[in-house]
Write a protein that holds these residues in place. Structure first.
Motif, short mmCIF file in Angstrom:
data_model
loop_
_atom_site.label_atom_id
_atom_site.label_comp_id
_atom_site.label_asym_id
_atom_site.label_seq_id
_atom_site.Cartn_x
_atom_site.Cartn_y
_atom_site.Cartn_z
N THR A 16 4.50 3.77 -13.40
CA THR A 16 4.02 2.59 -13.93
C THR A 16 4.41 1.47 -12.95
O THR A 16 5.22 1.45 -11.81
CB THR A 16 4.62 2.04 -15.31
N GLY A 17 3.91 0.11 -12.96
CA GLY A 17 4.43 -1.00 -12.30
C GLY A 17 3.86 -1.11 -10.93
O GLY A 17 4.13 -1.80 -9.99
N ALA A 18 2.59 -0.48 -10.61
CA ALA A 18 1.94 -0.70 -9.20
C ALA A 18 0.50 -0.97 -9.72
O ALA A 18 0.03 -0.56 -10.79
CB ALA A 18 2.31 0.52 -8.20
N GLY A 19 -0.15 -1.42 -8.68
CA GLY A 19 -1.52 -1.56 -8.76
C GLY A 19 -2.19 0.07 -8.66
O GLY A 19 -1.60 0.60 -8.44
N PRO A 33 -5.18 -4.83 -10.40
CA PRO A 33 -3.81 -5.09 -10.38
C PRO A 33 -2.71 -4.56 -11.20
O PRO A 33 -3.24 -4.16 -12.28
CB PRO A 33 -4.05 -6.62 -10.75
N LYS A 34 -1.63 -4.58 -10.65
CA LYS A 34 -0.53 -3.93 -11.77
C LYS A 34 -0.68 -4.59 -13.25
O LYS A 34 0.06 -3.91 -14.18
CB LYS A 34 0.88 -3.82 -10.98
N GLU A 35 -1.04 -5.89 -13.10
CA GLU A 35 -1.08 -6.47 -14.47
C GLU A 35 -1.91 -6.17 -15.64
O GLU A 35 -2.04 -6.37 -16.69
CB GLU A 35 -1.15 -8.08 -14.42
N ALA A 36 -2.99 -5.50 -14.92
CA ALA A 36 -4.14 -5.10 -15.65
C ALA A 36 -4.65 -3.92 -15.09
O ALA A 36 -5.85 -3.63 -14.59
CB ALA A 36 -5.21 -5.93 -15.93
N PRO A 37 -3.96 -2.68 -15.20
CA PRO A 37 -4.57 -1.30 -14.64
C PRO A 37 -5.48 -0.54 -15.36
O PRO A 37 -5.98 0.56 -14.64
CB PRO A 37 -3.07 -0.58 -14.31
N ALA A 63 -12.19 -7.85 -7.43
CA ALA A 63 -12.24 -9.18 -7.22
C ALA A 63 -10.97 -10.01 -7.51
O ALA A 63 -10.52 -10.74 -6.71
CB ALA A 63 -13.34 -9.82 -7.77
N VAL A 64 -10.42 -9.57 -8.63
CA VAL A 64 -9.09 -10.19 -8.94
C VAL A 64 -7.95 -10.10 -7.93
O VAL A 64 -7.38 -10.78 -7.29
CB VAL A 64 -8.61 -9.86 -10.46
N VAL A 65 -7.83 -8.42 -7.47
CA VAL A 65 -6.81 -8.27 -6.50
C VAL A 65 -7.26 -8.92 -5.22
O VAL A 65 -6.18 -9.55 -4.64
CB VAL A 65 -6.85 -6.81 -6.31
N ALA A 66 -8.44 -8.91 -4.95
CA ALA A 66 -8.80 -9.71 -3.51
C ALA A 66 -8.50 -11.01 -3.51
O ALA A 66 -7.84 -11.69 -2.64
CB ALA A 66 -10.26 -9.55 -3.31
N GLU A 67 -8.44 -11.95 -4.64
CA GLU A 67 -8.44 -13.29 -4.76
C GLU A 67 -6.94 -13.56 -4.91
O GLU A 67 -6.12 -14.57 -4.18
CB GLU A 67 -8.82 -13.93 -6.11
N MET A 68 -6.15 -12.62 -5.40
CA MET A 68 -4.50 -12.68 -5.56
C MET A 68 -4.05 -12.46 -4.19
O MET A 68 -3.13 -13.23 -3.56
CB MET A 68 -3.96 -11.60 -6.36
N GLU A 69 -4.59 -11.76 -3.13
CA GLU A 69 -3.88 -11.14 -1.96
C GLU A 69 -4.29 -12.12 -0.94
O GLU A 69 -3.79 -12.55 -0.07
CB GLU A 69 -4.17 -9.69 -1.70
N ALA A 70 -5.84 -12.45 -1.11
CA ALA A 70 -6.21 -13.35 0.10
C ALA A 70 -6.02 -14.62 -0.11
O ALA A 70 -5.57 -15.54 0.94
CB ALA A 70 -7.80 -13.24 0.32
#
Length: 731
Positions: A106-109, A140-144, A153-160
Motif C-alpha cells: 500500500t501507500g503508493a500511486g 494517486p495514492k490517496e485514491a488508488p 488527470a488528478v495525478v497530472a494536476e498534483m505533479e505539474a
C-alpha cells in the motif's frame, strides 16, 4: 462543438538510466512481447512483483479496477518511485476479466500500462474488443481504487501544478462537470445518468488525448511527461495564458558544421499582468451586487462577489512594495510575469553559453553592445528591466554592455517635441497607438512617416470600419453566446435575475469609484471606472466573467483566487473562441477584403529584425544582441506580417472565424511573455545562417521561404536567401 486544441509535443527526455525505459521499450514490455498474435484475449494469471511497497504492513494489499469501460490484462503496479511506469522491482499484476486487480503493498500511486495485448470490456453490452493503441493511466495514492482518465488527470494536476489531492480532484471535477465525490468512482456503476454521461464524455476525450500523445511521442520521450501533458486540464486562457517555453533547450538542432553564433535578438511581450484597468471587474461586481440586493444569489454565486473584490483589490495595489515595479496599480506585471522574463533571460544564456561567455570575456577589450528597447509603457519597461537583471545575474560581465539608445526624436515634429526616456521606441514597439500629441510626423521624408501614417489608418479602421465593428459586436449576441452566458449565470444567480439581463431590464457597467489601501496602511489607490465596459446581454456577461477567469492564474500570488469554479471548461472554450475571434479580426489576419490593414504597421519591426542582421553581414559587430519588450497588440500583427505558418490565414467577409476552419489561437500567437528570437551564426567566410524560435520552439519562417533553408538542416536558413524571400533590401 469547438475542437480540442492539438497537443503540443512534449520534449522532455527520459534520463539515461537502466530503470527508465524509453517509450517503445516500455510499451513493448506492457504488451508482453512474445505472446503471439495480437494477444487480445490472452489473460495470464496474476503475477505479483518482487516485493510489497516499502513500509506496508505485512499482508497489506491494494485493490482496484482499471476503467475505460474495463481494461482486461492491463499491467498494473504500485508506482513506488513515482516515475509513472512499472519497474521490475515494483509489485505488479495483470487486471482480471472485469478489469480488477490486487497488489501486494500500500501507500503508493498506481500505474496501469495498457498494451495491445489487453482488451476493453464494455459491460453495458457486454462485449470485448482488442486495445488498438497503447495507454498509460495513473491513480494517486490517496485514491488508488479506480484507475482511469479522471484519476490520471488528478495525478497530472498534483505533479505539474503542485496541488494537494483535494484541490486537484476539485479542479478536475469542475472541468468534467461533476461534484468531486463522483469524480473518482467507477463510471460503469454510476447511478446518476447526468454524472455518468459527463464522466464518460470526459473519459472518452481524455483517453484519446493520451493515445494520441503516446502515438506521436518519440521512442526516447519520458512516458510520465507525455501522459502528464495529455491529462492536464485545458482551461483555454488564450492570450492571458501564463507563459511556458514550448521546447527544451537541450533539444535544439545543432548549427551546421563550421558555424558559430555571432548575434541574437529578441522581441517579447511583457510578462503576465493584472487587469489593464477598472473595467471587467467593476462591471461584474456591479452585476453581482444587484443580484445580492435582489436576493438572487445561488450558493456558488455568494462566493463570486468576494472573489471579484479580491481580484479588484489586488489590481489596485499591484506592484506595491515590489522592487522593479515603476507605479503600483492596474496593468502591472504580477509575480508570475516577473518570473517569466527572469527565466526567459536565463534560458537565453543557457541556449548560447559559449557565445555569452565570449561576449562577457571580451567586454573590456572588444565591447559589443546589448541594446535594450521598450515601448515606454510601464509593464514593458519593467519586463525589460527584469530580463536584463536576470541576464546580469547569469553573466555579471555583461552589465557594462547593456545599452539604452536615445529615443527617436524630435516628435511630435510640429515644434513642441516631447522628451522620452532612452531605450524607448514607440514607433517600433507601440505602433498600434501612435498619437498626435507624442508621435506626430508631418515630414514625408522622415523614416518614421510611413509608420505613423499606417498607425493612423489602423486606428481609424479599428474605430470606424463598419464591417469590423459588426463582426466584433456580433460575437456576444448570437444564440450560442446567449446560451453559454445563460448557463454560466444560472449557476450564479436565480433564473428570474438572469431573465432580466436577457430581456434588457437589467444592464451593468464599470461606473463607480473604488478605493483600496495596502495592508500596511502606507499606500492607497482610488480609481473611478470610465463607464465604457458594459453588460447588456447574457453573452456580454459571459465574456466579462471569462476575462476575470483568464487573469486569475497570473495573479495567484497577489489575489489567491481560482475562478475555475465559475467557468466550466466547455464555456471557457466557447468564450476563448470569441476572444480569439475578436483578436483575429482586429489584430490578426482579419477579413480578406481588408488587405493587410491589421499587419502593415508591423513592417517597421520586421525591417528592424533584418536590419540588425544586415549589420552583422557587413561586418559590423558593434551589437551583440538586441532585446525588445512590447505588447500583445504588437506581437500578433508582427507574427502575421512574418507569415508564420498557421497564423496568416484571413477569412472572407461573408464567412466567419471559427476554430473548425482556422488555426489562429491566442494561446500560441501571443500568450503572456510571447517572444520571437533569431539566433545568427557565421562560418569562417562570413556566410550567415539564421534560426528562429517562437515561444522558444524552433519555428519555420513563412512557407514561401522553405527553399532558403540551409542544406541538410530543418531550422537554419541561409540569410541571403531568406531576406530575398521577404523582399528585404539592406540599407
Amino acid at each position: 462543438m469547438l475542437p480540442t486544441f492539438p497537443l503540443r509535443r512534449v520534449l522532455t527526455r527520459a534520463p539515461l538510466s537502466c530503470c527508465l525505459l524509453g517509450l517503445s521499450a516500455l510499451l513493448l514490455t506492457a504488451c508482453g512481447g512474445d505472446s503471439g498474435g495480437n494477444g487480445a484475449f490472452f489473460i495470464p494469471p496474476a503475477a505479483t512483483g518482487t516485493a510489497p511497497a516499502t513500509g506496508s504492513p505485512a499482508g497489506a494489499t491494494t485493490s482496484g479496477v482499471v476503467v475505460g469501460s474495463y481494461f482486461v490484462n492491463a499491467k498494473v503496479c504500485l508506482d513506488i518511485n513515482a516515475n509513472g511506469r512499472c519497474d521490475a522491482s515494483e509489485p505488479t499484476t495483470r487486471s482480471d476479466r472485469q478489469g480488477g486487480f490486487t497488489l501486494a503493498g500500500t501507500g503508493a500511486g498506481i500505474v496501469a500500462e495498457i498494451g495491445t495485448d489487453a482488451t476493453e470490456l464494455d459491460p453495458s453490452i457486454p462485449s470485448s474488443k482488442p486495445v488498438a493503441s497503447p495507454l498509460v493511466l495513473r491513480a494517486p495514492k490517496e485514491a488508488p481504487g479506480v484507475v482511469d482518465f479522471q484519476s490520471t488527470a488528478v495525478v497530472a494536476e498534483m505533479e505539474a501544478n503542485g496541488l494537494d489531492f483535494k484541490t486537484a480532484a476539485g479542479k478536475v471535477a469542475i472541468s468534467v462537470g461533476v461534484v468531486a465525490s463522483k469524480l473518482l468512482g467507477d463510471i460503469n456503476t454510476e447511478s446518476d445518468p447526468v454524472a455518468r454521461a459527463a464522466l464518460k464524455a470526459a473519459s472518452d476525450e481524455g483517453l484519446q488525448r493520451i493515445r494520441d500523445a503516446l502515438a506521436s511521442a518519440a521512442s526516447g520521450d519520458d512516458v510520465k511527461a507525455v501522459v502528464t501533458a495529455a491529462a492536464l486540464t485545458d482551461r483555454y486562457y488564450q492570450t492571458k495564458a501564463p507563459y511556458r517555453p514550448q521546447q527544451d533547450v537541450s533539444t535544439y538542432e545543432a548549427a551546421p558544421a563550421g558555424f558559430s553564433p555571432v548575434y541574437t535578438e529578441v522581441v517579447a511581450r511583457h510578462g503576465s499582468r493584472g487587469l489593464s484597468g477598472l473595467k471587467y471587474d467593476l462591471a461584474v461586481y456591479n452585476m453581482w451586487k444587484k443580484a445580492q440586493n435582489d436576493g438572487a444569489l445561488t450558493p456558488l454565486g455568494e462566493k463570486l462577489g468576494p472573489d471579484v473584490l479580491k481580484i479588484m483589490k489586488a489590481n489596485f495595489l499591484l506592484g506595491y512594495g515590489v522592487s522593479g515595479i515603476s507605479t503600483p496599480g492596474y496593468g502591472n506585471e504580477t509575480q508570475v510575469g516577473i518570473n517569466e522574463h527572469t527565466q526567459l533571460a536565463a534560458r537565453l544564456v543557457q541556449r548560447l553559453p559559449a557565445y555569452w561567455k565570449q561576449i562577457g570575456d571580451s567586454a573590456g577589450s572588444a565591447p559589443r553592445q546589448i541594446v535594450t528597447v521598450t515601448s515606454g509603457v510601464d509593464r514593458a519597461v519593467d519586463s525589460g528591466n527584469f530580463f536584463v537583471q536576470s541576464l546580469k545575474t547569469a553573466q555579471p560581465a555583461l552589465a557594462p554592455l547593456l545599452t539604452y539608445l536615445p529615443a527617436p526624436a524630435p516628435y511630435p515634429d510640429n515644434g513642441s517635441p516631447t522628451a522620452k526616456p532612452d531605450g524607448t521606441n514607440r514607433f517600433l514597439l507601440y505602433f498600434h497607438k501612435l498619437v498626435k500629441a507624442l508621435d506626430l510626423v508631418t515630414n514625408t521624408a522622415d523614416p518614421m512617416y510611413a509608420t505613423y501614417q499606417v498607425s493612423q489608418a489602423y486606428q481609424d479602421y479599428k474605430a470606424n470600419d463598419a464591417d469590423l465593428l459588426a463582426k466584433q459586436s456580433g460575437l456576444t449576441v448570437t444564440p450560442e453566446a446567449t446560451a453559454a452566458g445563460r448557463l454560466l449565470l444560472e449557476r450564479l444567480f436565480a433564473k428570474s435575475f438572469v431573465d432580466k439581463i436577457a430581456n434588457g431590464t437589467y444592464s451593468f457597467a464599470n461606473a463607480d469609484t473604488k478605493e483600496f489601501t495596502s495592508d500596511d496602511g502606507k499606500f492607497t489607490n482610488k480609481v473611478t471606472g470610465k463607464n465604457d465596459t458594459s453588460i447588456k446581454s447574457l453573452g456580454d456577461a459571459g465574456a466579462l466573467l471569462y476575462e476575470l477567469y483568464v487573469i486569475a492564474p497570473a495573479m495567484r500570488s497577489e489575489a489567491g483566487v481560482d475562478f475555475t469554479a465559475y467557468m466550466p471548461a466547455a464555456q471557457a472554450k466557447f468564450f476563448a473562441a470569441l476572444n480569439d475571434g475578436s483578436d483575429f479580426y482586429d489584430k490578426g489576419p482579419g477579413m480578406t477584403e481588408k488587405g493587410d490593414i491589421t499587419s502593415r504597421m508591423a513592417q517597421i519591426l520586421v525591417d528592424d529584425m533584418f536590419n540588425e542582421v544586415d549589420a552583422i553581414a557587413r561586418g559590423d559587430r558593434s551589437h551583440a544582441a538586441k532585446l525588445r519588450f512590447t505588447h500583445a497588440e504588437i506581437m500578433m500583427p508582427f507574427a502575421v506580417r512574418m507569415g508564420l505558418k498557421g497564423v496568416d490565414q484571413s477569412v472572407p467577409k461573408a464567412s466567419g472565424f471559427s476554430y473548425d476552419s482556422n488555426a489562429w489561437r491566442g494561446e500560441y500567437v501571443s500568450p503572456m511573455a510571447a517572444n520571437m528570437q533569431w539566433d545568427v551564426f557565421a562560418d569562417g567566410g562570413g556566410k550567415l545562417v539564421v534560426r528562429m524560435l517562437y515561444n522558444e520552439k524552433e519555428t519555420e519562417f513563412k512557407a514561401a521561404c522553405d527553399s532558403a533553408k540551409a542544406l541538410g538542416t530543418a531550422h537554419f536558413y541561409d540569410y541571403t536567401a531568406l531576406k530575398s524571400c521577404y523582399g528585404h533590401v539592406a540599407k
